[in-house]
Write an enzyme that holds these catalytic residues in place. Structure first.
Site, PDB file in Angstrom:
ATOM      1  N   GLY A 164       5.654  -3.013  -1.676  1.00  0.00           N
ATOM      2  CA  GLY A 164       7.098  -2.505  -1.203  1.00  0.00           C
ATOM      3  C   GLY A 164       8.032  -3.783  -1.406  1.00  0.00           C
ATOM      4  O   GLY A 164       7.564  -4.752  -1.574  1.00  0.00           O
ATOM      5  N   GLY A 177       2.749  -0.873  -1.235  1.00  0.00           N
ATOM      6  CA  GLY A 177       3.357   0.260  -1.596  1.00  0.00           C
ATOM      7  C   GLY A 177       2.987   0.903  -2.797  1.00  0.00           C
ATOM      8  O   GLY A 177       3.165   2.222  -3.165  1.00  0.00           O
ATOM      9  N   GLU A 220      -1.562  -7.376   3.168  1.00  0.00           N
ATOM     10  CA  GLU A 220      -0.330  -7.484   4.123  1.00  0.00           C
ATOM     11  C   GLU A 220      -0.931  -8.522   5.355  1.00  0.00           C
ATOM     12  O   GLU A 220       0.289  -9.150   5.769  1.00  0.00           O
ATOM     13  CB  GLU A 220      -0.147  -6.036   4.879  1.00  0.00           C
ATOM     14  CG  GLU A 220       0.573  -5.236   4.069  1.00  0.00           C
ATOM     15  CD  GLU A 220      -0.318  -4.536   2.798  1.00  0.00           C
ATOM     16  OE1 GLU A 220       0.348  -4.018   1.975  1.00  0.00           O
ATOM     17  OE2 GLU A 220      -1.374  -4.537   2.955  1.00  0.00           O
ATOM     18  N   ASP A 264      -0.249  -0.504   5.602  1.00  0.00           N
ATOM     19  CA  ASP A 264       0.730   0.564   5.878  1.00  0.00           C
ATOM     20  C   ASP A 264       0.385   1.704   4.718  1.00  0.00           C
ATOM     21  O   ASP A 264      -0.571   1.819   4.248  1.00  0.00           O
ATOM     22  CB  ASP A 264       1.924   0.290   6.290  1.00  0.00           C
ATOM     23  CG  ASP A 264       2.652  -0.410   5.216  1.00  0.00           C
ATOM     24  OD1 ASP A 264       2.162  -0.797   4.309  1.00  0.00           O
ATOM     25  OD2 ASP A 264       4.033  -0.429   5.057  1.00  0.00           O
TER      26      ASP A 264
END
Length: 325
Positions: A68, A117, A140, A148
């Site tokens: 991301g 992501g 992360e 996530d």
């Protein structure tokens, strides 16, 4: 002045709709525009009788999608823009859910990096093709965040304690390991990828996958699976650390793993361990809702600002966590 090329392009080949990720200078870091373009395309093809399957690929030789656009998220958080932070994560997680429930075959061609992501727009699909150049990770905890994009759903469902190991350490795995643990479904040599892409957009469609897939070579994780199970199946984070410190049979791996965990954000490790535990018992939509609430809070924490600074802004790789480990 010529208009900038869109970071996501779409085309139709036979009955297969193709999504080209085309932000190569950023290694296809998934920004809000890319998320919106992908969502719009997939929603449009969902009921289009001319589209029987979808392929997502990258124009970059280095990366499928590096993750991301966390630099943009950090910038929004630093200026106190909760609306922008919420909009990004809401859109991204909705795209993950859309892919997971897509009614047509969805094939991701992963050649190069697929981080964070990047897994969100691939792992939830029906087919995930990797090559010998693929490198997958959920890194992360090293930037003050947590796994996530639905990772709290798919990581606990990997064999044994592999998901906890990958989520807590952010370890990168090869295409061979990705197939072995279930992150990927097909292994195809990079040299065969152009031919596979051509057939996927021809009359054969997704059926071409079985003709091009080969047996993956031995996984680098295989030798460590017993130790991963012994250490990461622990009931709490403190016990994981204690078991790693006491691990004798795979001492070098345990020392390396302990070092990685000690350099990660302590808060992120705690959040991640608890999140995976909840996700193991929840549906995907519940996991994404849990992650959204957590992401909105975590994006405004000092550890996230510091972790992204150290990794992507100043690139000194020396985050000062709060509290320090």
């Amino acid at each position: 002045m010529e208009a900038a090329e869109p970071p996501v392009r779409t085309r139709l080949g036979g009955g297969t709709a193709v999504i080209d990720l085309d932000r190569p200078k950023a290694l296809n870091a998934l920004d809000l525009t890319m998320v919106q373009l992908m969502t719009r395309a997939l929603e449009g093809w969902r009921t289009d009788p001319a589209v029987t399957s979808v392929v997502v690929r990258s124009t970059s030789p280095k990366a499928f999608c590096s993750g991301g656009d966390i630099r943009a998220v950090r910038a929004a958080a630093l200026r106190g823009d909760d609306a922008a932070v919420t909009a990004y994560f809401t859109a991204e997680y909705a795209l993950n859910a859309l892919i997971a429930r897509y009614p047509k075959p969805y094939t991701a061609l992963i050649d190069g990096y697929a981080m964070g992501g990047g897994l969100g727009i691939s792992v939830h699909g029906s087919a995930r093709v990797v090559t010998e150049r693929a490198s997958l990770a959920m890194p992360e905890t090293s930037i003050g965040f947590f796994p996530d994009i639905g990772a709290s759903y798919f990581l606990p469902r990997l064999p044994g304690a592999v998901g906890w190991y990958l989520g807590l350490t952010g370890a990168r795995v090869t295409g061979a390991a990705a197939v072995a643990c279930g992150l990927a479904t097909h292994y195809v040599p990079a040299s065969a990828l152009p031919a596979l892409e051509e057939e996927l957009t021809g009359p054969a469609g997704p059926a071409a996958l079985d003709r091009y897939a080969t047996a993956a070579p031995p996984s680098e994780l295989s030798a460590h699976l017993p130790a991963i199970e012994r250490c990461f199946a622990a009931p709490d984070l403190g016990e994981v650390m204690a078991r790693l410190a006491a691990e004798d049979a795979d001492r070098e791996w345990a020392d390396t793993t302990l070092d990685v965990l000690r350099r990660a954000s302590p808060a992120s490790l705690r959040i991640t361990f608890d999140l995976l535990g909840r996700g193991a018992r929840a549906a995907l939509e519940e996991c994404l809702a849990d992650e959204l609430e957590l992401a909105r809070r975590t994006a405004f924490t000092p550890d996230f600002a510091e972790g992204v600074r150290a990794a992507l802004v100043d690139k000194d790789r020396k985050p000062a966590w709060s509290p320090a480990p």
